[in-house]
Structure formats: C-alpha cells, structure tokens
Design an enzyme around this catalytic site. Structure first.
Site, PDB file in Angstrom:
ATOM      1  N   ASP A  35     115.276  35.448  44.653  1.00 34.21           N
ATOM      2  CA  ASP A  35     115.848  35.345  43.317  1.00 34.21           C
ATOM      3  C   ASP A  35     116.629  34.041  43.171  1.00 34.21           C
ATOM      4  O   ASP A  35     117.193  33.540  44.145  1.00 34.21           O
ATOM      5  CB  ASP A  35     116.782  36.538  43.076  1.00 34.21           C
ATOM      6  CG  ASP A  35     117.109  36.727  41.614  1.00 34.21           C
ATOM      7  OD1 ASP A  35     116.393  36.168  40.749  1.00 34.21           O
ATOM      8  OD2 ASP A  35     118.088  37.442  41.310  1.00 34.21           O
ATOM      9  N   GLY A  36     116.627  33.523  41.960  1.00 38.52           N
ATOM     10  CA  GLY A  36     117.456  32.367  41.647  1.00 38.52           C
ATOM     11  C   GLY A  36     116.721  31.073  41.369  1.00 38.52           C
ATOM     12  O   GLY A  36     117.346  30.033  41.145  1.00 38.52           O
ATOM     13  N   TRP A  50     118.482  27.840  39.558  1.00 35.77           N
ATOM     14  CA  TRP A  50     118.540  26.613  40.354  1.00 35.77           C
ATOM     15  C   TRP A  50     118.014  25.429  39.543  1.00 35.77           C
ATOM     16  O   TRP A  50     118.604  24.342  39.558  1.00 35.77           O
ATOM     17  CB  TRP A  50     117.702  26.821  41.618  1.00 35.77           C
ATOM     18  CG  TRP A  50     117.722  25.702  42.606  1.00 35.77           C
ATOM     19  CD1 TRP A  50     118.614  25.516  43.626  1.00 35.77           C
ATOM     20  CD2 TRP A  50     116.786  24.608  42.687  1.00 35.77           C
ATOM     21  NE1 TRP A  50     118.293  24.375  44.341  1.00 35.77           N
ATOM     22  CE2 TRP A  50     117.180  23.804  43.782  1.00 35.77           C
ATOM     23  CE3 TRP A  50     115.669  24.241  41.945  1.00 35.77           C
ATOM     24  CZ2 TRP A  50     116.476  22.661  44.145  1.00 35.77           C
ATOM     25  CZ3 TRP A  50     114.977  23.094  42.307  1.00 35.77           C
ATOM     26  CH2 TRP A  50     115.387  22.317  43.393  1.00 35.77           C
ATOM     27  N   SER A  66     106.862  40.648  40.042  1.00 37.76           N
ATOM     28  CA  SER A  66     106.965  42.090  39.870  1.00 37.76           C
ATOM     29  C   SER A  66     106.179  42.576  38.655  1.00 37.76           C
ATOM     30  O   SER A  66     105.802  41.779  37.786  1.00 37.76           O
ATOM     31  CB  SER A  66     108.435  42.502  39.719  1.00 37.76           C
ATOM     32  OG  SER A  66     108.891  42.233  38.405  1.00 37.76           O
ATOM     33  N   GLU A  75     107.409  44.025  36.334  1.00 35.97           N
ATOM     34  CA  GLU A  75     108.279  43.798  35.181  1.00 35.97           C
ATOM     35  C   GLU A  75     108.308  42.339  34.739  1.00 35.97           C
ATOM     36  O   GLU A  75     108.751  42.029  33.625  1.00 35.97           O
ATOM     37  CB  GLU A  75     109.713  44.256  35.503  1.00 35.97           C
ATOM     38  CG  GLU A  75     109.899  45.771  35.594  1.00 35.97           C
ATOM     39  CD  GLU A  75     109.320  46.347  36.881  1.00 35.97           C
ATOM     40  OE1 GLU A  75     108.759  47.460  36.836  1.00 35.97           O
ATOM     41  OE2 GLU A  75     109.403  45.672  37.938  1.00 35.97           O
ATOM     42  N   ASN A  76     107.848  41.440  35.590  1.00 34.12           N
ATOM     43  CA  ASN A  76     107.917  40.014  35.259  1.00 34.12           C
ATOM     44  C   ASN A  76     106.981  39.606  34.134  1.00 34.12           C
ATOM     45  O   ASN A  76     107.105  38.491  33.592  1.00 34.12           O
ATOM     46  CB  ASN A  76     107.623  39.155  36.492  1.00 34.12           C
ATOM     47  CG  ASN A  76     108.762  39.124  37.492  1.00 34.12           C
ATOM     48  OD1 ASN A  76     108.555  38.851  38.680  1.00 34.12           O
ATOM     49  ND2 ASN A  76     109.987  39.424  37.051  1.00 34.12           N
ATOM     50  N   TRP A  77     106.045  40.482  33.766  1.00 33.41           N
ATOM     51  CA  TRP A  77     105.178  40.184  32.630  1.00 33.41           C
ATOM     52  C   TRP A  77     105.984  40.091  31.325  1.00 33.41           C
ATOM     53  O   TRP A  77     105.498  39.546  30.324  1.00 33.41           O
ATOM     54  CB  TRP A  77     104.105  41.261  32.476  1.00 33.41           C
ATOM     55  CG  TRP A  77     103.148  41.335  33.620  1.00 33.41           C
ATOM     56  CD1 TRP A  77     103.133  42.266  34.620  1.00 33.41           C
ATOM     57  CD2 TRP A  77     102.049  40.454  33.902  1.00 33.41           C
ATOM     58  NE1 TRP A  77     102.108  42.016  35.511  1.00 33.41           N
ATOM     59  CE2 TRP A  77     101.430  40.912  35.089  1.00 33.41           C
ATOM     60  CE3 TRP A  77     101.540  39.322  33.253  1.00 33.41           C
ATOM     61  CZ2 TRP A  77     100.315  40.277  35.644  1.00 33.41           C
ATOM     62  CZ3 TRP A  77     100.428  38.683  33.819  1.00 33.41           C
ATOM     63  CH2 TRP A  77      99.829  39.158  34.988  1.00 33.41           C
TER      64      TRP A  77
END
Length: 238
Positions: free
Chosen positions: A16-17, A21, A61, A63-65
């Site tokens: 994550d990040g 960044w 994931s 959910e990333n859609w």
C-alpha cells in the site's frame, strides 16, 4: 500445532502507498505504481537471504475495479509490462511464480501472459512468488465453497468429510503453506480482504513506510522483529 520458527517461511504483503508516494512528489498515481513494481523485484531477490521461501503480494483486489478507469487501465498495462520484462529474469533466478484470484474479469492477453509465466517457472525450486491479482478473500472463499458444493452434489465428497482440513483444498492457495507473517505498508491498519482464511494465526505488522520505499533493509528489520514474537496458535505457553 504448527512448528514455531524464528523466521517466517511464508510472508504475505499488502503493498500500500504507491499513489500517495507519487502524489507527494507531484506525480500521477501510476508513477507510484511503476515504482512499486520495481520494488517488488528487489524484495523477491532479498527473500533467500532472509529465509523466506514463500512470498505472496497483493497486486490488485476485487475492490480495486472501483478506481478510475484511467488508473485501472494503467495498472493492467503495468501488469502486462511487468510480466514481459521480468519473466526471463524470474526464470533464471529460480523463482516459481503463481497467480491467485479470479481471472474471469481479466483481459485474455493478460491471462495468457500469466499462464505463460506460471508454465515457464513451474520447474523452479527457489523462492515461491504468488501474485494476488483480481483477488479478494471473500471472493476466494465463495468460489471455494462453490467448488466444494459441486463435488458434494456430484458425489465426489461426503458432506461429513467437510472440515477445516478439507476446505482449504478448494482455495486458490491449496498448494501453499499458510502465511506466518502479513505485512501492510503505508500506515493503514486493516487487512483489506486479504487471505482471510489463511491468515487465521499469522502475525501482523503494520508499518508507516510507503511501498515504493520498502527496501530490502526495511524488510530485514521486519523479519528480525518477527523472530522476537512468541507464537501460541491458541495455546498457553508454559
């Protein structure tokens, strides 16, 4: 009871990040994802010296859609580019690559590359790299339950034989040991639907470092802290 070890055999990472960044540097989020992909290469190479035989990374994931179409499309291009660029190096470095997750929604060209990399590295005996792509823990359990129910309906499995030992055979990770340590970067303290079944007794480490800054040195520090933990697996130590 699982055998206690001072070093984790299987480490899983929620990377994550990347977006933050990049934004901190005034760059688009995809710039951060590209930097994160380069970091994966370094962490994979660090595994043998740290005693990590299995590394599982959360790349995308279910959910990333929900992210913007531009970011999702850019990520899919990045995945294809990563496989094309790194396939030969992974093979030569004796890394065995596997993908977990639901491939149905992924574009055929990407799935072909994933299949090809798995086949290419199937005989490798070094670090086991598992990439979770279009993966969600609940989705995995749902798909596993569907396969199990099919076998019961077909008479291949007696319902009385269903247990916490038989069910994992239907999971995407059925050929992998459960993770000993789950790391999440970027300061967020949640598991985000990652390896829900498999991580029942994993140790967790939530660190503030953003994924593109997660160097092999930081990785080694986290592995060192793991060795100081007392793993009980539900029992009481004398």
């Amino acid at each position: 009871m699982p055998k206690e070890s001072t070093r984790p055999e299987h480490v899983a990472i929620i990377m994550d990040g990347n977006g933050r960044w990049a934004q901190m540097r005034g760059r688009p989020r995809l710039f951060g994802h590209a930097a994160g992909a380069r970091r994966v290469k370094e962490i994979v190479r660090a595994c043998p010296d740290l005693g990590v035989r299995y590394l599982t990374i959360f790349a995308f994931s279910t959910e990333n859609w929900k992210r913007t179409q531009t970011e999702v499309a850019g990520l899919m291009r990045l995945f294809k580019r990563y496989i094309r660029r790194e396939a030969q190096a992974l093979f030569e470095e004796n890394v065995r690559v596997r993908f977990i997750g639901d491939r149905v929604r992924l574009e055929p060209a990407l799935v072909d590359l994933m299949d090809g990399l798995e086949l290419m590295t199937a005989g490798n005996s070094g670090t086991n790299l598992t990439i979770a792509l279009n993966y969600g823990g609940r989705d995995e359990v749902t798909r596993a339950a569907r396969r199990l129910a099919h076998d019961v309906a077909m008479g291949k499995l007696d319902p009385r034989e269903v247990s916490d030992e038989t069910f994992p055979r239907y999971l995407d990770t059925h050929v992998l040991p459960d993770p000993d340590l789950v790391i999440r970067t970027s300061g967020e303290a949640r598991i985000s639907n990652f390896l829900l079944w498999q991580s029942a007794y994993a140790e967790y480490e939530f660190i503030d470092t953003l994924w593109p800054d997660f160097s092999p040195e930081v990785f080694a520090q986290v592995i060192g802290r793991f060795g100081q933990r007392e793993r009980r697996f539900g029992a009481v130590m004398a």
